[in-house]
Design an enzyme around this catalytic site. Structure first.
Site, PDB file in Angstrom:
ATOM      1  N   VAL A  70     -25.335 -19.859  15.583  1.00  0.00           N
ATOM      2  CA  VAL A  70     -26.181 -19.020  14.538  1.00  0.00           C
ATOM      3  C   VAL A  70     -26.028 -20.111  13.353  1.00  0.00           C
ATOM      4  O   VAL A  70     -26.840 -20.018  12.241  1.00  0.00           O
ATOM      5  CB  VAL A  70     -25.718 -17.787  14.060  1.00  0.00           C
ATOM      6  CG1 VAL A  70     -25.829 -16.792  15.249  1.00  0.00           C
ATOM      7  CG2 VAL A  70     -24.031 -17.779  13.898  1.00  0.00           C
ATOM      8  N   VAL A  96     -12.409  -1.858  15.451  1.00  0.00           N
ATOM      9  CA  VAL A  96     -13.104  -1.591  16.848  1.00  0.00           C
ATOM     10  C   VAL A  96     -12.383  -2.522  17.952  1.00  0.00           C
ATOM     11  O   VAL A  96     -12.050  -3.582  17.642  1.00  0.00           O
ATOM     12  CB  VAL A  96     -14.667  -1.934  16.702  1.00  0.00           C
ATOM     13  CG1 VAL A  96     -15.393  -1.823  17.994  1.00  0.00           C
ATOM     14  CG2 VAL A  96     -15.453  -1.091  15.410  1.00  0.00           C
ATOM     15  N   TYR A 109     -13.051 -13.429   4.209  1.00  0.00           N
ATOM     16  CA  TYR A 109     -13.834 -12.693   5.248  1.00  0.00           C
ATOM     17  C   TYR A 109     -14.474 -11.418   4.551  1.00  0.00           C
ATOM     18  O   TYR A 109     -15.640 -10.813   4.708  1.00  0.00           O
ATOM     19  CB  TYR A 109     -13.062 -12.219   6.234  1.00  0.00           C
ATOM     20  CG  TYR A 109     -13.688 -11.279   7.306  1.00  0.00           C
ATOM     21  CD1 TYR A 109     -14.750 -11.421   8.296  1.00  0.00           C
ATOM     22  CD2 TYR A 109     -13.328  -9.849   7.237  1.00  0.00           C
ATOM     23  CE1 TYR A 109     -15.175 -10.709   9.129  1.00  0.00           C
ATOM     24  CE2 TYR A 109     -13.986  -8.878   8.214  1.00  0.00           C
ATOM     25  CZ  TYR A 109     -14.890  -9.458   9.044  1.00  0.00           C
ATOM     26  OH  TYR A 109     -15.470  -8.472   9.745  1.00  0.00           O
TER      27      TYR A 109
END
Length: 254
Positions: free
Chosen positions: A66, A192, A159
């Site tokens: 990407v 997650v 981040y």
């Protein structure tokens, strides 16, 4: 009637970072809802291979980094060539890096921003063009609770800054395109179970702190994020744009 609005029949979705974790789970959910999906990633995984084998007509893969200069246009072109249209973009690809702010060098900062902010910006820019030509579409940018809070115990200013920027990018894009049929929302997951969190989950101290700070007392599964993304991408969310949907087991409630 209400459940039909969650269907994606006839829709085509481009999902970055689709070879594992949340991205792969989103693809599985979208396919179940009737969409055709182009998944992109730098490499393939056995789980991705299985998904492609199970959905030979509806799922396709395109190899892409990407952060590459030509990636956004190439991915969008591949979706249009393979399926003839583009209705949904899920900007999911991302990386994380931790460390003291005063020791966080420019190379690590650039890697975070190039992957987590510049790439979603550029891919969304490329995807909006065919959506405008079609008269509408939906974009789901994967942010994070880290865009809202300071995580602990890990130190990750870069981040968190990148994910806060993704949230704001989504809000402003939503404002700009609301009158032209394109909805833009962000999904902010909590912790997650994934490759990105595997190291922290395996660390007894980090695991305990993350769990204790999540009122539901557990980590999410990727499939729990996938259903949130399905809502945002579908007509069930037809009046939802500019939102940041937080799915964190209550982490940000205190």
């Amino acid at each position: 009637m209400a459940l039909e609005k969650f269907r994606l029949d006839g829709k085509v979705a481009l999902i970055t970072g689709g070879n594992r974790g949340i991205g792969l789970a989103i693809a599985a959910a979208f396919l179940e809802a009737g969409a055709k999906c182009l998944l992109t990633s730098r490499s393939r995984t056995p789980a991705l291979d299985a998904l492609l084998a199970d959905n030979p007509k509806a799922a396709s893969w395109f190899q892409a980094d990407v952060t590459a200069d030509d990636a956004p246009e190439a991915m969008v072109a591949a979706a249009l060539e393979r399926f003839g249209r583009l209705d949904v973009l899920v900007n999911n690809a991302g990386i994380a890096d931790n460390g003291d702010f005063h020791d966080f060098d420019d190379a690590r900062l650039k890697a975070i921003m190039d992957t987590n902010l510049m790439a979603p910006f550029r891919i969304a820019r490329a995807a909006v063009r065919p959506m405008l030509a079609q008269g509408g579409g939906a974009i789901v940018n994967i942010g994070s609770i880290s865009g809202h809070v300071a995580n602990k115990p890990q130190l990750q200013v870069a981040y968190n800054a990148s994910k806060a920027a993704v949230h704001q990018m989504s809000t402003v894009m939503a404002f700009e395109y609301a009158g032209r049929g394109i909805r833009v929302n962000a999904l902010a997951p909590g912790y997650v179970v994934s490759d990105m969190t595997a190291g922290g989950i395996a660390n007894a101290d980090w695991n305990r702190i993350w769990t204790e700070n999540t009122p539901m007392g557990r980590f999410a599964q990727p499939e729990e994020m996938a259903t949130c993304a399905l809502f945002l991408a579908s007509d069930a969310a037809s009046y939802v744009t500019g939102a940041v949907l937080v799915a964190d087991g209550g982490y940000t409630t205190h």
